[in-house]
Write a protein that holds these residues in place. Structure first.
Motif, mmCIF file in Angstrom:
data_model
loop_
_atom_site.group_PDB
_atom_site.id
_atom_site.type_symbol
_atom_site.label_atom_id
_atom_site.label_comp_id
_atom_site.label_asym_id
_atom_site.label_seq_id
_atom_site.Cartn_x
_atom_site.Cartn_y
_atom_site.Cartn_z
ATOM 1 N N VAL A 233 31.635 24.408 -8.781
ATOM 2 C CA VAL A 233 30.460 23.702 -8.275
ATOM 3 C C VAL A 233 29.416 24.699 -7.778
ATOM 4 C CG1 VAL A 233 29.608 22.159 -6.459
ATOM 5 C CG2 VAL A 233 31.747 21.630 -7.660
ATOM 6 N N ILE A 234 29.850 25.652 -6.995
ATOM 7 C CA ILE A 234 28.933 26.643 -6.425
ATOM 8 C C ILE A 234 28.295 27.497 -7.514
ATOM 9 C CG2 ILE A 234 28.841 28.736 -5.001
ATOM 10 C CD1 ILE A 234 31.001 27.388 -3.218
ATOM 11 N N LYS A 235 29.103 27.968 -8.450
ATOM 12 C CA LYS A 235 28.586 28.855 -9.506
ATOM 13 C C LYS A 235 27.673 28.102 -10.483
ATOM 14 C CE LYS A 235 32.537 32.053 -9.369
ATOM 15 N NZ LYS A 235 33.261 31.413 -8.269
ATOM 16 N N SER A 236 28.021 26.858 -10.821
ATOM 17 C CA SER A 236 27.172 26.094 -11.742
ATOM 18 C C SER A 236 25.839 25.736 -11.099
ATOM 19 C CB SER A 236 27.890 24.823 -12.209
ATOM 20 O OG SER A 236 28.221 23.986 -11.122
ATOM 21 N N THR A 237 25.838 25.544 -9.786
ATOM 22 C CA THR A 237 24.579 25.311 -9.080
ATOM 23 C C THR A 237 23.692 26.550 -9.133
ATOM 24 O OG1 THR A 237 25.563 23.688 -7.579
ATOM 25 C CG2 THR A 237 23.535 24.760 -6.852
ATOM 26 N N ASP A 238 24.295 27.717 -8.945
ATOM 27 C CA ASP A 238 23.526 28.959 -9.051
ATOM 28 C C ASP A 238 22.908 29.097 -10.445
ATOM 29 O OD1 ASP A 238 24.074 29.726 -6.451
ATOM 30 O OD2 ASP A 238 25.835 30.926 -6.990
ATOM 31 N N ILE A 239 23.682 28.722 -11.466
ATOM 32 C CA ILE A 239 23.166 28.798 -12.836
ATOM 33 C C ILE A 239 21.997 27.832 -13.022
ATOM 34 C CG2 ILE A 239 23.728 28.264 -15.248
ATOM 35 C CD1 ILE A 239 26.570 29.309 -14.645
ATOM 36 N N ALA A 240 22.152 26.595 -12.535
ATOM 37 C CA ALA A 240 21.083 25.602 -12.675
ATOM 38 C C ALA A 240 19.830 26.029 -11.924
ATOM 39 C CB ALA A 240 21.577 24.244 -12.176
ATOM 40 N N GLU A 241 20.010 26.580 -10.735
ATOM 41 C CA GLU A 241 18.858 27.068 -9.966
ATOM 42 C C GLU A 241 18.125 28.178 -10.721
ATOM 43 O OE1 GLU A 241 17.696 26.012 -7.106
ATOM 44 O OE2 GLU A 241 19.290 25.162 -5.863
ATOM 45 N N LYS A 242 18.883 29.070 -11.330
ATOM 46 C CA LYS A 242 18.286 30.168 -12.093
ATOM 47 C C LYS A 242 17.517 29.628 -13.303
ATOM 48 C CE LYS A 242 19.519 34.574 -14.323
ATOM 49 N NZ LYS A 242 19.063 34.299 -15.705
ATOM 50 N N LEU A 243 18.101 28.648 -13.979
ATOM 51 C CA LEU A 243 17.424 28.049 -15.132
ATOM 52 C C LEU A 243 16.121 27.379 -14.717
ATOM 53 C CD1 LEU A 243 20.436 26.480 -17.071
ATOM 54 C CD2 LEU A 243 19.149 28.546 -17.651
ATOM 55 N N LEU A 244 16.125 26.731 -13.554
ATOM 56 C CA LEU A 244 14.902 26.096 -13.071
ATOM 57 C C LEU A 244 13.825 27.134 -12.763
ATOM 58 C CD1 LEU A 244 15.826 23.139 -10.685
ATOM 59 C CD2 LEU A 244 14.720 23.053 -12.909
ATOM 60 N N ARG A 245 14.219 28.218 -12.124
ATOM 61 C CA ARG A 245 13.240 29.263 -11.817
ATOM 62 C C ARG A 245 12.630 29.820 -13.091
ATOM 63 N NH1 ARG A 245 17.257 30.771 -8.020
ATOM 64 N NH2 ARG A 245 17.997 32.434 -9.399
ATOM 65 N N GLU A 246 13.447 30.010 -14.102
ATOM 66 C CA GLU A 246 12.956 30.580 -15.357
ATOM 67 C C GLU A 246 12.101 29.594 -16.146
ATOM 68 O OE1 GLU A 246 16.763 33.603 -16.123
ATOM 69 O OE2 GLU A 246 16.598 31.728 -17.249
ATOM 70 N N SER A 247 12.347 28.300 -15.954
ATOM 71 C CA SER A 247 11.623 27.305 -16.745
ATOM 72 C C SER A 247 10.400 26.751 -16.037
ATOM 73 C CB SER A 247 12.556 26.148 -17.124
ATOM 74 O OG SER A 247 13.031 25.477 -15.968
ATOM 75 N N THR A 248 10.176 27.138 -14.790
ATOM 76 C CA THR A 248 9.009 26.655 -14.050
ATOM 77 C C THR A 248 8.022 27.783 -13.823
ATOM 78 O OG1 THR A 248 10.231 27.000 -11.989
ATOM 79 C CG2 THR A 248 10.235 24.777 -12.889
ATOM 80 N N THR A 249 7.646 28.410 -14.906
ATOM 81 C CA THR A 249 6.646 29.470 -14.864
ATOM 82 C C THR A 249 5.493 29.103 -15.795
ATOM 83 O OG1 THR A 249 7.783 30.681 -16.640
ATOM 84 C CG2 THR A 249 8.344 31.244 -14.359
ATOM 85 N N ASN A 250 4.345 29.711 -15.559
ATOM 86 C CA ASN A 250 3.157 29.500 -16.407
ATOM 87 C C ASN A 250 2.780 28.026 -16.516
ATOM 88 O OD1 ASN A 250 3.033 32.302 -17.013
ATOM 89 N ND2 ASN A 250 4.599 32.029 -18.597
ATOM 90 N N GLY A 251 2.857 27.314 -15.393
ATOM 91 C CA GLY A 251 2.420 25.926 -15.374
ATOM 92 C C GLY A 251 3.422 24.923 -15.909
ATOM 93 N N ARG A 252 4.619 25.373 -16.256
ATOM 94 C CA ARG A 252 5.620 24.461 -16.804
ATOM 95 C C ARG A 252 6.454 23.853 -15.676
ATOM 96 N NH1 ARG A 252 6.278 24.722 -22.286
ATOM 97 N NH2 ARG A 252 8.360 23.800 -22.139
ATOM 98 N N ILE A 253 7.028 22.678 -15.953
ATOM 99 C CA ILE A 253 7.869 21.966 -15.003
ATOM 100 C C ILE A 253 9.288 21.928 -15.559
ATOM 101 C CG2 ILE A 253 8.268 19.770 -13.825
ATOM 102 C CD1 ILE A 253 5.762 21.190 -12.930
ATOM 103 N N GLY A 254 10.275 22.114 -14.696
ATOM 104 C CA GLY A 254 11.654 22.110 -15.164
ATOM 105 C C GLY A 254 12.506 21.081 -14.435
ATOM 106 N N ALA A 255 13.539 20.614 -15.112
ATOM 107 C CA ALA A 255 14.555 19.740 -14.520
ATOM 108 C C ALA A 255 15.898 20.158 -15.095
ATOM 109 C CB ALA A 255 14.268 18.272 -14.810
ATOM 110 N N ALA A 256 16.952 19.900 -14.365
ATOM 111 C CA ALA A 256 18.281 20.293 -14.830
ATOM 112 C C ALA A 256 19.311 19.256 -14.410
ATOM 113 C CB ALA A 256 18.663 21.666 -14.271
ATOM 114 N N SER A 257 20.395 19.200 -15.174
ATOM 115 C CA SER A 257 21.523 18.331 -14.854
ATOM 116 C C SER A 257 22.795 19.160 -14.897
ATOM 117 C CB SER A 257 21.628 17.175 -15.857
ATOM 118 O OG SER A 257 20.527 16.305 -15.771
#
Length: 363
Positions: free
Chosen positions: A213-237
């Motif tokens: 749970v802890i590690k997958s949350t870290d992965i999802a948080e990282k994916l959100l940071r990478e996908s919310t750049t240059n005006g883009r919006i990110g969501a993750a499940s």
């Protein structure tokens, strides 16, 4: 040009649990509500819209000259369930200028209101996390593989799209979240990785659920940071499957639940539990968005299907709504309210925009 916005968070803490499945209630589905109103605030009482059963959560908003307003938002009900499949005709626009006592309704046809493709500004990532400890490998591997393949087929679009991506991980008792398939938009790569799972992938009888749970949350948080750049919006499940409780005792229950509770609000959590050794209460907290429990392996297909439907609805409940405003340069700051109606339910949100530079000829 950015809108001037106000942030008001409205949290819903209503808990609702429902049971579905066969006559023996082998499969149990739990709705775990939560979420924010996002950018914006409740609409002015002068509109007299009444109580709202739907929540519009604004993620981003901006204007484009000569006079287009774009609002990117998510729609859910008050229990946190996403609402997908809406069209422009179901939205009503209200504007209030400096000379207006209340809001004026804006004609959808005259304003060229539309739901636009959000591919240019939206990324959706799914992290599927599978328990492959010995108990699963020995008793339900083939059923899990079949259910996981169905999950991928249901969540990923028929045609590969860069907007929708998925990564698959697995765990046992080791202090590691193993990668089965790296993040990709290619569905076949995901299917091949699942088909390639064999019983000798692990010989560990323990289960490091809290670590996963802890590690997958870290992965999802990282994916959100990478996908919310240059005006883009990110969501993750994050979707976690297990057939038991945490046995490794490497991390605490409170640490895992805290990680989920404090995660980015644009991460949805789903949990799938199998068998009589799971702790439904803990899995409901981990799967705070939605959780599913099955008593036997024959129900895995059903449970994964239910979760995949929820994940798809989550991804498709984000909308890019655009319209051409009749306000013009010099009108200053204006109030804007958007109402959505879906069957007998409605909801609305209010925000502001500045019409500086607005002229005629909006596309």
């Amino acid at each position: 040009m950015k809108f001037y916005t106000k942030i008001a968070a409205i949290c819903f803490t209503i808990a609702l649990f429902v049971s579905c499945g066969n006559a023996d209630d082998d499969v149990k589905f739990g709705i775990n509500p939560g979420g924010d109103l996002g950018l914006g605030k409740p609409v002015d009482k002068c509109l007299n819209l009444g109580d709202g059963e739907l929540v519009l959560s604004i993620q981003n908003q901006y204007t484009t000259l000569p006079g287009k307003i774009s609002i990117f938002f998510k729609v859910s009900d008050t229990e946190g369930k996403p609402v997908s499949g809406l069209n422009a005709e179901q939205f009503t626009i209200y504007e209030q200028g400096r000379n207006d006592a209340c809001f004026n309704k804006i004609s959808p046809s005259e304003s060229s209101a539309r739901i636009s493709p959000n591919a240019q500004i939206f990324n959706n990532n799914t992290v599927l996390v599978l328990d492959l400890s010995n108990s699963v490998l020995d008793s339900s591997l083939e059923e899990l593989k079949s259910a996981s393949i169905s999950f991928v087929n249901n969540v990923m679009p028929t045609s590969n799209s860069e907007v929708f991506k998925m990564a698959i991980y697995w765990f046992d008792g080791e202090n590691k979240l193993h990668s089965l398939a790296p993040l990709t938009h290619v569905k076949q790569d995901l299917l091949n990785s699942i088909s390639g799972i064999t019983k000798d992938i692990s010989n560990d009888p323990s289960t490091d659920l809290y670590g996963a749970v802890i590690k997958s949350t870290d992965i999802a948080e990282k994916l959100l940071r990478e996908s919310t750049t240059n005006g883009r919006i990110g969501a993750a499940s994050v979707v976690i499957f297990t057939d038991g409780t945490d046995q490794a005792s490497r991390y605490t229950e409170s640490a895992a639940i805290k990680k989920v509770t404090e995660a980015n609000k644009n991460i949805a959590y789903f949990s799938i539990g199998l068998g009589g050794e799971i702790d439904a209460n803990i899995l409901s907290k981990i799967g705070k968005t939605f959780s599913v429990f099955a008593t036997n392996k024959d129900q895995l297909e059903t449970t994964f299907k239910e979760i995949s439907d929820r994940v798809s609805q989550q991804a498709n409940s984000f909308y890019l709504f655009e319209y051409c405003s009749p306000k013009r340069d010099g009108s200053g700051e204006n109030n804007l309210a958007i109402q959505v109606k879906n069957s007998n339910r409605q909801g609305a949100v209010q925000t502001k925009f500045n019409a500086k530079g607005f002229t005629g000829g909006c596309e």
